[in-house]
Every structure is written in C-alpha cells, then in structure tokens.
Design a protein around this motif. Structure first.
Motif, PDB file in Angstrom:
ATOM      1  N   LEU A 143      38.086  36.849  40.113  1.00  7.23           N
ATOM      2  CA  LEU A 143      36.884  37.492  40.329  1.00  7.23           C
ATOM      3  C   LEU A 143      35.812  36.987  41.061  1.00  7.23           C
ATOM      4  CD1 LEU A 143      37.219  40.531  37.760  1.00  7.23           C
ATOM      5  CD2 LEU A 143      37.619  40.555  40.161  1.00  7.23           C
ATOM      6  N   GLU A 144      35.717  35.774  40.525  1.00  3.68           N
ATOM      7  CA  GLU A 144      34.777  34.764  40.817  1.00  3.68           C
ATOM      8  C   GLU A 144      34.507  34.401  42.289  1.00  3.68           C
ATOM      9  OE1 GLU A 144      34.994  31.000  38.402  1.00  3.68           O
ATOM     10  OE2 GLU A 144      34.107  32.174  36.662  1.00  3.68           O
ATOM     11  N   GLN A 145      35.893  34.746  42.995  1.00  2.00           N
ATOM     12  CA  GLN A 145      35.914  34.349  44.399  1.00  2.00           C
ATOM     13  C   GLN A 145      35.594  35.386  45.210  1.00  2.00           C
ATOM     14  OE1 GLN A 145      39.882  32.642  45.203  1.00  2.00           O
ATOM     15  NE2 GLN A 145      39.894  32.158  43.174  1.00  2.00           N
ATOM     16  N   LEU A 146      35.259  36.754  44.545  1.00  2.00           N
ATOM     17  CA  LEU A 146      35.036  38.070  45.512  1.00  2.00           C
ATOM     18  C   LEU A 146      33.713  37.527  46.332  1.00  2.00           C
ATOM     19  CD1 LEU A 146      35.599  41.020  42.787  1.00  2.00           C
ATOM     20  CD2 LEU A 146      36.921  40.410  45.146  1.00  2.00           C
TER      21      LEU A 146
ATOM     22  N   ILE B 102      31.959  40.204  34.763  1.00  2.00           N
ATOM     23  CA  ILE B 102      33.166  39.502  35.432  1.00  2.00           C
ATOM     24  C   ILE B 102      34.201  39.576  34.315  1.00  2.00           C
ATOM     25  CG2 ILE B 102      34.171  37.275  36.084  1.00  2.00           C
ATOM     26  CD1 ILE B 102      31.948  36.948  37.917  1.00  2.00           C
ATOM     27  N   PHE B 103      34.150  39.219  32.978  1.00  2.00           N
ATOM     28  CA  PHE B 103      34.941  39.582  32.026  1.00  2.00           C
ATOM     29  C   PHE B 103      35.467  40.879  31.720  1.00  2.00           C
ATOM     30  CE2 PHE B 103      33.192  35.267  30.942  1.00  2.00           C
ATOM     31  CZ  PHE B 103      34.289  34.575  31.012  1.00  2.00           C
ATOM     32  N   LEU B 104      34.584  41.856  31.754  1.00  2.00           N
ATOM     33  CA  LEU B 104      34.856  43.343  31.566  1.00  2.00           C
ATOM     34  C   LEU B 104      35.685  43.697  33.052  1.00  2.00           C
ATOM     35  CD1 LEU B 104      34.441  45.752  29.903  1.00  2.00           C
ATOM     36  CD2 LEU B 104      32.178  46.010  31.168  1.00  2.00           C
ATOM     37  N   LEU B 105      35.289  43.481  33.960  1.00  6.53           N
ATOM     38  CA  LEU B 105      35.916  43.739  35.155  1.00  6.53           C
ATOM     39  C   LEU B 105      37.429  43.068  34.988  1.00  6.53           C
ATOM     40  CD1 LEU B 105      33.416  43.753  38.005  1.00  6.53           C
ATOM     41  CD2 LEU B 105      34.458  45.863  37.046  1.00  6.53           C
ATOM     42  N   SER B 106      37.600  41.784  34.718  1.00  9.06           N
ATOM     43  CA  SER B 106      38.989  41.427  34.429  1.00  9.06           C
ATOM     44  C   SER B 106      39.725  42.231  33.614  1.00  9.06           C
ATOM     45  CB  SER B 106      38.778  40.019  34.228  1.00  9.06           C
ATOM     46  OG  SER B 106      38.643  39.653  32.744  1.00  9.06           O
ATOM     47  N   ARG B 107      39.176  42.875  32.563  1.00 10.03           N
ATOM     48  CA  ARG B 107      40.080  43.758  31.706  1.00 10.03           C
ATOM     49  C   ARG B 107      40.480  44.889  32.172  1.00 10.03           C
ATOM     50  NH1 ARG B 107      40.734  42.073  26.628  1.00 10.03           N
ATOM     51  NH2 ARG B 107      40.997  44.358  25.974  1.00 10.03           N
TER      52      ARG B 107
ATOM     53  N   LEU C 261      38.428  47.714  48.697  1.00 11.15           N
ATOM     54  CA  LEU C 261      37.217  46.899  48.823  1.00 11.15           C
ATOM     55  C   LEU C 261      36.914  46.585  50.379  1.00 11.15           C
ATOM     56  CD1 LEU C 261      38.218  43.914  46.435  1.00 11.15           C
ATOM     57  CD2 LEU C 261      36.732  45.711  46.037  1.00 11.15           C
ATOM     58  N   THR C 262      35.737  46.312  50.618  1.00 14.58           N
ATOM     59  CA  THR C 262      35.029  46.304  51.846  1.00 14.58           C
ATOM     60  C   THR C 262      35.848  45.222  52.788  1.00 14.58           C
ATOM     61  OG1 THR C 262      33.160  47.522  51.459  1.00 14.58           O
ATOM     62  CG2 THR C 262      33.211  46.335  53.614  1.00 14.58           C
ATOM     63  N   VAL C 263      35.470  43.966  52.015  1.00 16.21           N
ATOM     64  CA  VAL C 263      35.816  42.595  52.497  1.00 16.21           C
ATOM     65  C   VAL C 263      37.240  42.309  52.112  1.00 16.21           C
ATOM     66  CG1 VAL C 263      35.224  40.186  52.837  1.00 16.21           C
ATOM     67  CG2 VAL C 263      33.587  41.805  52.690  1.00 16.21           C
ATOM     68  N   GLY C 264      37.456  42.213  50.947  1.00 16.06           N
ATOM     69  CA  GLY C 264      38.653  41.861  50.271  1.00 16.06           C
ATOM     70  C   GLY C 264      38.726  40.432  49.885  1.00 16.06           C
ATOM     71  N   MET C 265      40.037  39.948  49.332  1.00 15.03           N
ATOM     72  CA  MET C 265      40.156  38.642  49.044  1.00 15.03           C
ATOM     73  C   MET C 265      41.190  37.997  49.574  1.00 15.03           C
ATOM     74  SD  MET C 265      40.760  37.202  45.030  1.00 15.03           S
ATOM     75  CE  MET C 265      39.363  38.009  44.685  1.00 15.03           C
TER      76      MET C 265
ATOM     77  N   ASN D 228      48.155  41.873  45.464  1.00 18.43           N
ATOM     78  CA  ASN D 228      49.503  41.630  44.895  1.00 18.43           C
ATOM     79  C   ASN D 228      49.022  40.959  43.569  1.00 18.43           C
ATOM     80  OD1 ASN D 228      51.076  42.671  47.151  1.00 18.43           O
ATOM     81  ND2 ASN D 228      50.943  40.601  48.123  1.00 18.43           N
ATOM     82  N   PHE D 229      48.015  40.927  43.164  1.00 16.82           N
ATOM     83  CA  PHE D 229      47.691  40.102  42.030  1.00 16.82           C
ATOM     84  C   PHE D 229      47.900  41.152  40.784  1.00 16.82           C
ATOM     85  CE2 PHE D 229      44.926  38.068  44.960  1.00 16.82           C
ATOM     86  CZ  PHE D 229      45.614  36.504  44.828  1.00 16.82           C
ATOM     87  N   SER D 230      48.730  41.163  39.736  1.00 19.25           N
ATOM     88  CA  SER D 230      48.844  41.883  38.923  1.00 19.25           C
ATOM     89  C   SER D 230      48.185  41.379  37.771  1.00 19.25           C
ATOM     90  CB  SER D 230      50.542  42.228  38.467  1.00 19.25           C
ATOM     91  OG  SER D 230      51.060  40.953  38.012  1.00 19.25           O
ATOM     92  N   SER D 231      47.879  40.292  37.771  1.00 16.91           N
ATOM     93  CA  SER D 231      46.840  39.598  36.599  1.00 16.91           C
ATOM     94  C   SER D 231      45.588  39.259  37.055  1.00 16.91           C
ATOM     95  CB  SER D 231      47.580  38.447  35.949  1.00 16.91           C
ATOM     96  OG  SER D 231      46.697  37.795  34.922  1.00 16.91           O
ATOM     97  N   VAL D 232      44.705  40.058  37.026  1.00 17.69           N
ATOM     98  CA  VAL D 232      43.026  39.781  37.432  1.00 17.69           C
ATOM     99  C   VAL D 232      42.350  39.173  36.253  1.00 17.69           C
ATOM    100  CG1 VAL D 232      41.020  40.841  38.432  1.00 17.69           C
ATOM    101  CG2 VAL D 232      43.285  42.035  38.776  1.00 17.69           C
TER     102      VAL D 232
END
Length: 121
Positions: A79-82, A58-63, A15-19, A70-74
């Motif tokens: 993703l709303e915080q991106l 958002i739901f599709l990307l989370s799948r 990602l350009t910016v990241g979380m 380090n997040f293994s569960s997205v």
C-alpha cells in the motif's frame, strides 16, 4: 435469519490510477471488507503505529483489503506504493463502508474518479 437481512460485508472497488507490479501489470480492482473491532485494536497495538500514529491507516487498510488486482495478500509495504489519489480514495472508501447504516446502501461496485472519490455504479 433471512439472507436478505444479512448485512453486506465485502465491497468491490476500482482505483483511479492503480498499481503497476514488477512485471508491468496494472492492478486497479479490489475488494474491501468491513472492519471489526479487532482490526482497530490490532492497529493500535502495532509498535510501528505507536511510533508514528499517522501510519495506522496503512496497517488498517492492509487488514481490510482482501484483494488488490492479483495480490491476494495486501501488505502495508504494498500500500505504500499507491499513488496519493488512490490512497485517499481507499481511506474515504473505508470510512464510507464502515459508517452505520451502510447495510442499507445498494450493493455495487465503486469507482474512483477525478470528480468524485466514491461513485456507485
């Protein structure tokens, strides 16, 4: 089946910016897999997507994002915080890897940049 003919189904990205998480760590690298028909069906049946169809991506990307830093569960909430720049990159990256013929694309890591949303490196 020859391993060389098996389509590549997971792609790394940066990602350009990241979380930034709650501890101040920056997460920019991730892995996205190709979508299945079930992913699309799951999203269309979700009541939150039925209430607001624009939320479906958002739901599709989370799948399909299997790791983000380090997040293994997205989750959709994650993703709303991106930042918008990163969200747009992920949406376009999803489209690119799920287009027909992507199996012929060279395997590599993709970086989001201000000049091009998807540059193969």
């Amino acid at each position: 089946m020859n391993p060389e003919t098996i389509p590549h189904t997971e792609f790394t990205f940066t990602l350009t910016v990241g979380m930034v998480d709650g501890e101040g760590s920056l997460h920019r690298q991730g892995v996205m897999r190709k979508a299945t028909g079930y992913d699309e069906i799951w999203v269309s049946k979700d009541p939150r997507t039925q209430e607001n169809p624009a939320y479906g991506i958002i739901f599709l990307l989370s799948r399909v994002i299997t790791h983000l830093g380090n997040f293994s569960s997205v989750t959709p909430q994650l993703l709303e915080q991106l930042f918008l720049t990163d969200f747009i990159f992920l949406r376009e990256f999803y489209t690119q890897i799920n287009q027909s013929g992507v199996e012929e694309m060279a395997v590599g890591e993709f970086w989001a940049t201000p000049w091009s949303n998807c540059t193969k490196r």
